[in-house]
Design a protein around this motif. Structure first.
Motif, mmCIF file in Angstrom:
data_model
loop_
_atom_site.group_PDB
_atom_site.id
_atom_site.type_symbol
_atom_site.label_atom_id
_atom_site.label_comp_id
_atom_site.label_asym_id
_atom_site.label_seq_id
_atom_site.Cartn_x
_atom_site.Cartn_y
_atom_site.Cartn_z
ATOM 1 N N LEU A 11 0.804 -1.228 0.000
ATOM 2 C CA LEU A 11 0.000 0.000 0.000
ATOM 3 C C LEU A 11 0.834 1.274 0.000
ATOM 4 C CD1 LEU A 11 -2.938 -1.135 2.298
ATOM 5 C CD2 LEU A 11 -2.934 -0.895 -0.183
ATOM 6 N N MET A 12 1.970 1.270 0.707
ATOM 7 C CA MET A 12 2.818 2.474 0.730
ATOM 8 C C MET A 12 3.341 2.778 -0.675
ATOM 9 S SD MET A 12 3.251 3.508 3.965
ATOM 10 C CE MET A 12 4.873 3.996 4.494
ATOM 11 N N TYR A 26 -5.053 10.140 -1.901
ATOM 12 C CA TYR A 26 -5.910 9.626 -0.824
ATOM 13 C C TYR A 26 -5.079 9.341 0.419
ATOM 14 C CZ TYR A 26 -8.336 8.788 -5.196
ATOM 15 O OH TYR A 26 -8.875 8.949 -6.444
ATOM 16 N N VAL A 27 -5.720 9.520 1.586
ATOM 17 C CA VAL A 27 -5.037 9.196 2.848
ATOM 18 C C VAL A 27 -4.876 7.679 2.963
ATOM 19 C CG1 VAL A 27 -5.782 11.261 4.092
ATOM 20 C CG2 VAL A 27 -7.246 9.240 4.086
ATOM 21 N N MET A 28 -3.890 7.256 3.759
ATOM 22 C CA MET A 28 -3.583 5.819 3.866
ATOM 23 C C MET A 28 -4.801 5.015 4.321
ATOM 24 S SD MET A 28 -1.753 3.268 3.354
ATOM 25 C CE MET A 28 -0.293 3.936 2.597
ATOM 26 N N TRP A 31 -6.658 3.694 1.368
ATOM 27 C CA TRP A 31 -5.993 2.568 0.691
ATOM 28 C C TRP A 31 -6.198 1.284 1.492
ATOM 29 C CZ3 TRP A 31 -3.629 3.207 -4.050
ATOM 30 C CH2 TRP A 31 -3.433 4.539 -4.469
ATOM 31 N N ILE A 32 -6.024 1.393 2.813
ATOM 32 C CA ILE A 32 -6.165 0.206 3.676
ATOM 33 C C ILE A 32 -7.604 -0.310 3.617
ATOM 34 C CG2 ILE A 32 -6.079 -0.624 6.076
ATOM 35 C CD1 ILE A 32 -3.819 1.436 6.543
ATOM 36 N N TYR A 33 -8.549 0.611 3.670
ATOM 37 C CA TYR A 33 -9.965 0.221 3.645
ATOM 38 C C TYR A 33 -10.275 -0.618 2.395
ATOM 39 C CZ TYR A 33 -15.025 0.649 3.250
ATOM 40 O OH TYR A 33 -16.348 0.365 3.095
ATOM 41 N N HIS A 34 -9.798 -0.162 1.253
ATOM 42 C CA HIS A 34 -10.054 -0.901 0.013
ATOM 43 C C HIS A 34 -9.381 -2.264 0.014
ATOM 44 C CE1 HIS A 34 -11.626 2.899 -1.302
ATOM 45 N NE2 HIS A 34 -12.080 2.336 -2.388
ATOM 46 N N ALA A 35 -8.123 -2.284 0.433
ATOM 47 C CA ALA A 35 -7.373 -3.551 0.413
ATOM 48 C C ALA A 35 -7.978 -4.580 1.378
ATOM 49 C CB ALA A 35 -5.910 -3.299 0.764
ATOM 50 N N MET A 36 -8.496 -4.100 2.501
ATOM 51 C CA MET A 36 -9.063 -5.017 3.493
ATOM 52 C C MET A 36 -10.478 -5.446 3.114
ATOM 53 S SD MET A 36 -6.684 -5.054 5.937
ATOM 54 C CE MET A 36 -7.349 -5.444 7.516
ATOM 55 N N THR A 37 -11.244 -4.552 2.502
ATOM 56 C CA THR A 37 -12.655 -4.841 2.237
ATOM 57 C C THR A 37 -12.845 -5.669 0.969
ATOM 58 O OG1 THR A 37 -13.088 -2.660 3.185
ATOM 59 C CG2 THR A 37 -14.946 -3.773 2.154
ATOM 60 N N VAL A 53 5.461 -0.807 -9.862
ATOM 61 C CA VAL A 53 5.573 0.186 -10.936
ATOM 62 C C VAL A 53 4.196 0.583 -11.488
ATOM 63 C CG1 VAL A 53 7.887 -0.591 -11.566
ATOM 64 C CG2 VAL A 53 5.901 -1.542 -12.773
ATOM 65 N N GLY A 54 3.171 -0.068 -10.993
ATOM 66 C CA GLY A 54 1.820 0.276 -11.422
ATOM 67 C C GLY A 54 0.826 -0.395 -10.498
ATOM 68 N N TYR A 55 -0.384 0.132 -10.480
ATOM 69 C CA TYR A 55 -1.411 -0.439 -9.586
ATOM 70 C C TYR A 55 -2.786 -0.108 -10.147
ATOM 71 C CZ TYR A 55 -2.413 4.284 -8.320
ATOM 72 O OH TYR A 55 -2.781 5.601 -8.430
ATOM 73 N N VAL A 56 -3.768 -0.890 -9.722
ATOM 74 C CA VAL A 56 -5.173 -0.511 -9.885
ATOM 75 C C VAL A 56 -5.838 -0.731 -8.539
ATOM 76 C CG1 VAL A 56 -5.855 -2.808 -10.817
ATOM 77 C CG2 VAL A 56 -7.299 -0.802 -11.212
ATOM 78 N N LEU A 57 -6.541 0.289 -8.085
ATOM 79 C CA LEU A 57 -7.266 0.228 -6.811
ATOM 80 C C LEU A 57 -8.761 0.280 -7.124
ATOM 81 C CD1 LEU A 57 -6.807 0.417 -3.620
ATOM 82 C CD2 LEU A 57 -7.545 2.789 -3.902
ATOM 83 N N ALA A 58 -9.490 -0.744 -6.669
ATOM 84 C CA ALA A 58 -10.901 -0.848 -7.041
ATOM 85 C C ALA A 58 -11.767 -1.195 -5.837
ATOM 86 C CB ALA A 58 -11.059 -1.908 -8.121
ATOM 87 N N LYS A 59 -13.070 -0.967 -6.004
ATOM 88 C CA LYS A 59 -14.023 -1.323 -4.953
ATOM 89 C C LYS A 59 -15.276 -1.898 -5.590
ATOM 90 C CE LYS A 59 -16.223 3.228 -4.643
ATOM 91 N NZ LYS A 59 -16.709 4.273 -3.751
ATOM 92 N N ILE A 60 -16.146 -2.430 -4.734
ATOM 93 C CA ILE A 60 -17.439 -2.959 -5.188
ATOM 94 C C ILE A 60 -18.534 -2.078 -4.587
ATOM 95 C CG2 ILE A 60 -19.042 -4.917 -4.976
ATOM 96 C CD1 ILE A 60 -16.760 -5.543 -6.895
ATOM 97 N N GLU A 61 -19.510 -1.736 -5.408
ATOM 98 C CA GLU A 61 -20.666 -0.996 -4.906
ATOM 99 C C GLU A 61 -21.890 -1.897 -5.015
ATOM 100 O OE1 GLU A 61 -20.532 2.704 -7.083
ATOM 101 O OE2 GLU A 61 -19.053 3.524 -5.688
ATOM 102 N N GLU A 62 -22.611 -2.007 -3.894
ATOM 103 C CA GLU A 62 -23.790 -2.872 -3.846
ATOM 104 C C GLU A 62 -25.018 -2.079 -4.289
ATOM 105 O OE1 GLU A 62 -23.536 -6.009 -3.140
ATOM 106 O OE2 GLU A 62 -21.479 -6.036 -2.392
ATOM 107 N N PRO A 63 -26.112 -2.772 -4.670
ATOM 108 C CA PRO A 63 -27.335 -2.057 -5.036
ATOM 109 C C PRO A 63 -27.745 -1.098 -3.920
ATOM 110 C CG PRO A 63 -27.547 -4.371 -5.552
ATOM 111 C CD PRO A 63 -26.247 -4.216 -4.818
ATOM 112 N N GLY A 64 -28.145 0.099 -4.302
ATOM 113 C CA GLY A 64 -28.544 1.105 -3.298
ATOM 114 C C GLY A 64 -27.435 2.098 -3.001
ATOM 115 N N GLU A 65 -26.188 1.657 -3.127
ATOM 116 C CA GLU A 65 -25.061 2.560 -2.883
ATOM 117 C C GLU A 65 -24.820 3.423 -4.109
ATOM 118 O OE1 GLU A 65 -21.540 0.849 -0.374
ATOM 119 O OE2 GLU A 65 -22.327 -0.714 -1.665
ATOM 120 N N GLU A 66 -24.541 4.663 -3.887
ATOM 121 C CA GLU A 66 -24.213 5.597 -4.976
ATOM 122 C C GLU A 66 -25.306 5.573 -6.045
ATOM 123 O OE1 GLU A 66 -20.936 7.251 -5.320
ATOM 124 O OE2 GLU A 66 -20.489 6.601 -3.284
#
Ligand code: ACO
Length: 158
Positions: A11-12, A26-28, A31-37, A53-66
């Protein structure tokens, strides 16, 4: 160049690459929240010495969110260090994340925001991966630039 799922100890380096490559940072805790969740949908590219040298940071959104009606993936941030660009790393990072979103979480589509002036990223999303512009979000970014809100439907195998 090796691509593998991101681990907490990356993450660093992911945050450092993000600071170098993009004005959206983004604050650490973020990053931690995404990696853990959602530990299976973020990936890193590493060089032969194991440096990120590269990364992709992603999340899942459930129905109703956003305001979403369907479970879907969302790419928060992707970047590749300048000297490693145009080698296909971002494409590989995106494809692995998209596949994991669909297979592990049943995501129906993947969404993201991109600056309308970001030609390289728009080329990656639209021309290489097949995303389409779902809408334009006016003054989405802190400096007043508009965002393209882009989407790609994900195919399901089962
Ligand atoms: N100009 C036009 N098209 C480009 C460019 C470019 N400079 N770079 C990539 N592409 C397109 C091309 O279609 C390319 O396919 P091709 O090489 O066969 O022509 C395709 O994208 C795949 O390219 P990759 O080599 O996989 O992309 P790369 O590893 O270089 O990474 C990225 C692309 C992530 C956009 C990189 O330029 C970068 O880190 N930029 C700065 C950070 C950034 O803008 N990130 C995206 C912000 S939006 C978000 O994070 C949701």
């Amino acid at each position: 160049m090796n691509i593998r799922v991101a681990r907490v100890e990356d993450l660093m380096a992911m945050q450092a690459a993000n600071l170098q490559n993009l004005p959206e940072n983004y604050v650490m805790k973020f990053w931690i929240y995404h990696a853990m969740t959602w530990p299976q949908i973020s990936f890193v590219a590493e060089d032969e010495k194991g440096r990120v040298v590269g990364y992709v940071l992603a999340k899942i959104e459930e129905p109703g969110e956003e305001g979403s009606e369907e479970v879907h993936g969302h790419v928060n941030s992707i970047s590749v260090l300048r000297t490693y660009r145009r080698l296909g790393l971002a494409k590989r990072l995106m494809l692995l994340s998209q596949e994991a979103m669909a297979e592990i979480y049943g995501a129906k589509f993947v969404s993201l925001h991109v600056r309308e002036s970001n030609k390289a990223a728009i080329g990656l999303y639209r021309d290489t991966l097949g995303f389409e512009v779902a809408k334009v979000e006016k003054k989405y970014y802190g400096d007043g630039e508009d965002a393209f809100s882009m989407r790609l439907n994900l195919k399901h195998t089962g």
